[in-house]
Structure formats: C-alpha cells, structure tokens
Scaffold this active site. Structure first.
Site, PDB file in Angstrom:
ATOM      1  N   ARG A  36     -89.566  67.165 -50.520  1.00 54.95           N
ATOM      2  CA  ARG A  36     -90.316  68.313 -51.064  1.00 54.95           C
ATOM      3  C   ARG A  36     -90.908  68.037 -52.443  1.00 54.95           C
ATOM      4  O   ARG A  36     -91.905  68.630 -52.823  1.00 54.95           O
ATOM      5  CB  ARG A  36     -89.379  69.529 -51.176  1.00 54.95           C
ATOM      6  CG  ARG A  36     -88.987  70.132 -49.854  1.00 54.95           C
ATOM      7  CD  ARG A  36     -88.360  71.499 -50.085  1.00 54.95           C
ATOM      8  NE  ARG A  36     -88.044  72.154 -48.817  1.00 54.95           N
ATOM      9  CZ  ARG A  36     -86.849  72.171 -48.258  1.00 54.95           C
ATOM     10  NH1 ARG A  36     -85.850  71.546 -48.845  1.00 54.95           N
ATOM     11  NH2 ARG A  36     -86.632  72.802 -47.121  1.00 54.95           N
ATOM     12  N   TYR A  53     -82.203  59.522 -57.689  1.00 53.84           N
ATOM     13  CA  TYR A  53     -80.991  59.219 -56.930  1.00 53.84           C
ATOM     14  C   TYR A  53     -80.576  57.744 -56.933  1.00 53.84           C
ATOM     15  O   TYR A  53     -79.400  57.433 -56.881  1.00 53.84           O
ATOM     16  CB  TYR A  53     -81.141  59.698 -55.485  1.00 53.84           C
ATOM     17  CG  TYR A  53     -81.232  61.204 -55.387  1.00 53.84           C
ATOM     18  CD1 TYR A  53     -80.131  61.995 -55.693  1.00 53.84           C
ATOM     19  CD2 TYR A  53     -82.404  61.832 -55.011  1.00 53.84           C
ATOM     20  CE1 TYR A  53     -80.188  63.374 -55.613  1.00 53.84           C
ATOM     21  CE2 TYR A  53     -82.483  63.216 -54.929  1.00 53.84           C
ATOM     22  CZ  TYR A  53     -81.375  63.984 -55.230  1.00 53.84           C
ATOM     23  OH  TYR A  53     -81.448  65.350 -55.156  1.00 53.84           O
ATOM     24  N   GLY A 138     -70.109  56.433 -41.519  1.00 55.07           N
ATOM     25  CA  GLY A 138     -69.319  55.245 -41.845  1.00 55.07           C
ATOM     26  C   GLY A 138     -69.132  55.117 -43.344  1.00 55.07           C
ATOM     27  O   GLY A 138     -69.578  55.983 -44.108  1.00 55.07           O
ATOM     28  N   LYS A 193     -63.651  63.719 -43.707  1.00 55.07           N
ATOM     29  CA  LYS A 193     -63.101  62.852 -44.764  1.00 55.07           C
ATOM     30  C   LYS A 193     -63.530  63.321 -46.149  1.00 55.07           C
ATOM     31  O   LYS A 193     -62.854  63.040 -47.144  1.00 55.07           O
ATOM     32  CB  LYS A 193     -63.486  61.395 -44.520  1.00 55.07           C
ATOM     33  CG  LYS A 193     -64.976  61.108 -44.429  1.00 55.07           C
ATOM     34  CD  LYS A 193     -65.623  60.822 -45.746  1.00 55.07           C
ATOM     35  CE  LYS A 193     -67.097  61.032 -45.659  1.00 55.07           C
ATOM     36  NZ  LYS A 193     -67.791  60.732 -46.932  1.00 55.07           N
ATOM     37  N   GLU A 283     -70.666  67.546 -50.114  1.00 55.82           N
ATOM     38  CA  GLU A 283     -70.506  68.302 -48.861  1.00 55.82           C
ATOM     39  C   GLU A 283     -69.072  68.799 -48.649  1.00 55.82           C
ATOM     40  O   GLU A 283     -68.844  69.808 -48.002  1.00 55.82           O
ATOM     41  CB  GLU A 283     -70.923  67.430 -47.664  1.00 55.82           C
ATOM     42  CG  GLU A 283     -72.422  67.234 -47.514  1.00 55.82           C
ATOM     43  CD  GLU A 283     -73.137  68.429 -46.885  1.00 55.82           C
ATOM     44  OE1 GLU A 283     -72.485  69.448 -46.579  1.00 55.82           O
ATOM     45  OE2 GLU A 283     -74.372  68.347 -46.714  1.00 55.82           O
TER      46      GLU A 283
END
Length: 355
Positions: A36, A53, A138, A193, A283
């Site tokens: 965006r 990033y 992974g 995880k 997350e």
C-alpha cells in the site's frame, strides 16, 4: 531453478514477503510485489531496498513493486500472500477480481483470524474456492534469509502441483523448500509457536537458564501438538520444520518479534508499550487469546498458553508465568505414546501420589 520463467506475485511489503520476492527473482522468475505504501514502492523500484523492514538487504533489481493489485496479479502463476492476519481477508477480497482458479495461492502468514478462528489458507479457500492452495511455514527469520544464511522451509498442500511449483520457484542453494501434505498441521505449527516465543522471551528476561528454556520448548511442543491433533492435524508434523524447527528458532532468538515482545514484558514493560516498541506485528499476542478460548471450548489442556494469557491480558506479573511452568501437573512426557489419562489413572490407583 525453474525450467521456464514463472510469473510470481507477492502481496505484502514486510520483511518475509520482500525476502521471498527477491529469492524468486534470483531464481529467474518474473516478480511483482504489491504494497500500500507508495514511498516504499518507489524505494524498492529505485534503490532496490526496503528501508522499513530490511534496510541492509539488496533486493534483486528485477523485483517490480506497485500499489496496484491488478498490475501485480495479472498473468501471475504463483501468488504469495504475506499479509498480517488482521488484514489478510480484506486484501484477498480486494485481489479477487484478478485471481483465477489456475493460479497457485500460498499463504506465508503465521496467524489465526480473530472472529472465525480460521487459518489463512482456510480464508483463501473460503474466499476463492480454488484448489491450488498451500502454506509456507518453518524456522524463517527474514533477516537471516536476507543474509543468505542456510534456511529451510515447508510448503504444505494437499495439491502436488502447488508443492512442486513452490519448490521450483523458491528453492535455491541457501533456501531449501521441503514438502508436506498436512497443510492444517503445518499452518497450526506456524501460528501456535508464536505463543511460546513470547513465553520464552519472558523467561529469558527473568534470568531463567538453559534447562528451563529446554523444558519450556519441549512442553510447548507437547501443548501445540495436543491442540493441533484435537483440530485434526497429524502429530508427526510437529517433528518437522514447521513444528519443532520453528519453535526452536522463535524461542531462542532475539530476532523473533514475539520473543522480543515477551522479553520487554519480562523486563517490566506493559503489553502496549512492548508491542509499540517493536514497530511490527507480533502475531502471537492475538493468537494467545484466540487459542486459549478455543482450548477451553474443546477441553484441551494448555497450562502454558493459559498462564501467558493471564500475564498479557489480566495484569498478572510475568513472574507468575514462570510459576505456571513449574506448577503444571507432572503427567505424560509424550502423550501419543503414553496418554495423559493413563498417568492420571495410575496416580489415582496408587494412592493419589503427587509432588
């Protein structure tokens, strides 16, 4: 290297999406990346750098970035969707006019949708009805991939074409792509995880040693696989890269976003402060609450996740989570060999011994 030049679209301008876009371009694919942020698009196209990033990563100059979904998706054979779980469905919905049933759609997002408890590949299935759907998961810290350090990942799909095309498009000398047909297990491993990475970060900040971290990782694996099997996954999947592999790296590395949130909270910061200091989506924070609600509903025993939930959302001090780790029942080690119920029954039969 792919035999013919495959057209790859990457949706998302974060660290992992950027690394995958560049890998695919290194492998000879035609790659377009959607995001965006117009300034980020300009920077990738002109400087071949993602300053937000992966600031020190030289992106393959062949990667073309754009804010226009149609331009990115037209004629794409493989679509990699690297969008945080909160925005995932809305981006897929916006992309739908330019998606076709012959395309391969692959999620790279390790999260769970808040209202539906759907994993991202299930959102893809629900929104498109397509058959070529997979997930990548992974031990994949994007900054190390960017440094071209040897890394392995899993492409999971019931569809063999999806598995093969992703292996062809992304497999290279430093990024190894292994296949699985347990999409649900691999995706749950990637999402679950994140919870335990927060706990490991807290434990590290509280000064706990290697024995404790080993115990935490191993009991976390038991808890993850217990929950995933209740959801229909194969417990053997958790012996692989998306299970124990991802758990080890995310519970051991201060490059892990979830670990860093936990570490900050272990040092005494509040949740909001820890998350805002990170500047990226962790997350695991959202996943803890969702998984604990679902575990209660299904009757799945998850003491570590419950303890962490209380620290994150009920104001319980981080030291209390450490107590939860020690106060959990001494039951079965690997319950797919010796069921928890059998250990509990033996305790009852032998006079209720406990420690």
């Amino acid at each position: 290297m792919a035999e013919q030049r495959i057209n790859v679209a990457v949706l998302g301008g974060g660290s992992f999406g950027t690394a995958l876009a560049s890998i695919a371009a290194d492998n000879g694919a035609n790659v377009r990346q959607w995001m965006r942020d117009e300034a980020l698009v300009a920077q990738i196209n002109q400087e071949h750098r993602n300053g937000r990033y992966l600031p020190n990563y030289a992106i393959n100059p062949a990667v073309q970035a754009s804010t226009h979904l149609q331009a990115v998706l037209e004629n794409a054979e493989l679509v990699l969707i690297a969008i945080p779980s909160k925005a995932f469905r809305s981006v897929v919905q916006a992309a739908k006019p330019w998606l076709t049933s012959t395309q391969i759609l692959v999620s790279t997002t390790k999260g769970i949708e808040q209202d539906s408890f759907l994993l991202m590949s299930q959102v893809l299935e629900q929104e498109t009805g397509f058959s070529h759907i997979g997930v990548i998961a992974g031990p994949n810290l994007a900054s190390e991939i960017a440094d071209k350090q040897l890394t392995a990942t899993v492409i999971a799909s019931a569809d063999s074409l999806t598995r093969t095309r992703v292996q062809q498009a992304l497999g290279c000398r430093y990024f190894r792509v292994y296949a699985s047909n347990d999409r649900h297990g691999v995706e749950l491993g990637g999402a679950l995880k994140n919870i335990y990475a927060i706990a490991a970060g807290m434990a590290a900040a509280l000064g706990m040693g290697e024995n404790t971290r080993s115990m935490l990782i191993t009991r976390a694996l038991a808890e993850m696989s217990r929950f995933a099997v209740a959801q229909g996954a194969n417990p053997m999947t958790f012996l692989g890269l998306a299970g124990v592999g991802d758990l080890i790296v995310t519970c051991s590395s201060n490059l892990s976003r979830n670990y860093r949130v936990g570490f900050a909270m272990g040092e005494g910061r509040g949740l909001e402060d820890a998350v805002s200091a990170l500047g990226q989506v962790a997350e695991g924070v959202n996943t803890v609450k969702l998984v604990c609600e679902k575990a209660r509903e299904m009757g799945v025993y998850m003491p570590l996740a419950e303890g962490l939930n209380r620290v994150l959302f009920e104001g319980v001090p981080a030291q209390e989570m450490a107590k939860t780790l020690m106060m959990g029942e001494q039951s079965s080690d690997v319950e797919f060999i010796l069921p928890r119920e059998a250990v509990q029954q033996a305790h009852r039969n032998n006079g209720g011994w406990h420690e």
